[in-house]
Design an enzyme around this catalytic site. Structure first.
Site: not given
Length: 259
Positions: A47, A58
């Site tokens: 990824e 995030d």
């Protein structure tokens, strides 16, 4: 190798697939490529995060990595070039984690087409509920990209059914309601969440957000795959060997599988 083959290969070895995450351009352009070379032998899929200035999903570690990469000039174009370079290193599936705004800024058809041509297998779209823009989702799929959406422990049965209807690569099960980050242990309900999702789809179910050690890998091993992100980025920040971390995670996955 396509996505299905990657998961089947890991399953044949008696373990979930291992999916490292790296932020494009972090700690530098060449540093990213060195990190990719280090993790690819351990990875079943890789990824790659597209650096973005407002990464709502995030945590602080990956936010810092994005900020550093952007300050050093990383961009959509730069990420596209890095995907092409990583593709030259491996035949393993490459997934791009990107928020919606960069796609819209470039134009979906152009964005999807260029990344597909660069060797991308699919997209992970953390801020796009698929039923909110079916035209964009279908365009990505028509161009040949797999689409991956996120489900959380709070997702209802109806939300699970909607998401799996439009997922074509795998389903990303977020271990906690919150942002990415390292954790000492995962919530007890992770296993139940994975089983709820697996009951609705034949696609692989992957656990992310918190897998960072041998112990958390064991907890996540009920899934078909696990993502290791913040812990890898933290190791990069500190100049620690990435291979040692991935070896520990892999041990946890294998221990749980044979338990």
């Amino acid at each position: 190798m396509d996505t299905q083959e990657a998961f089947l290969k890991a399953k044949a070895e008696g373990r979930p697939a291992l999916i490292p995450y790296l932020t494009a351009g972090f700690p530098s352009r060449e540093g990213f490529l060195e990190a990719a070379r280090a993790v690819l032998p351990w990875a079943d899929l890789l990824e790659i995060g597209l650096p973005y200035s407002d990464p709502l999903g995030d945590g602080p570690v990956i936010q810092r990595a994005s900020e550093v990469a952007l300050r050093k000039g990383m961009s959509v174009q730069g990420t596209l070039e890095l995907v092409r370079e990583v593709r030259a290193l491996t035949d393993k599936p490459l997934y791009l984690m990107t928020y919606l705004n960069p796609i819209l800024a470039w134009g979906p058809e152009r964005f999807f087409g260029l990344f597909k041509d660069a060797g991308l297998e699919g997209l992970i779209l953390p801020d796009l509920p698929p039923d909110e823009d079916l035209e964009l989702v279908r365009k990505a799929q028509e161009i040949g990209l797999k689409t991956v959406f996120l489900l959380a422990p709070t997702s209802t049965e109806k939300r699970i059914e909607t998401v799996v209807r439009y997922a074509t690569g795998f389903v990303y099960a977020v271990s906690v309601t919150g942002v990415t980050g390292m954790r000492d242990q995962l919530p007890e309900e992770v296993g139940e969440m994975v089983l709820r999702i697996k009951a609705k789809t034949p696609l692989p179910v992957v656990v992310g957000f918190g897998v960072s050690s041998r112990d958390t890998a064991r907890q996540a091993a009920v899934a078909d795959g696990v993502v290791v992100g913040s812990a890898l980025i933290k190791a990069l920040e500190e100049g620690k060997p990435l291979e040692a971390l991935l070896e520990e995670v892999l041990k946890g996955l294998k221990e749980a599988s044979f338990a």
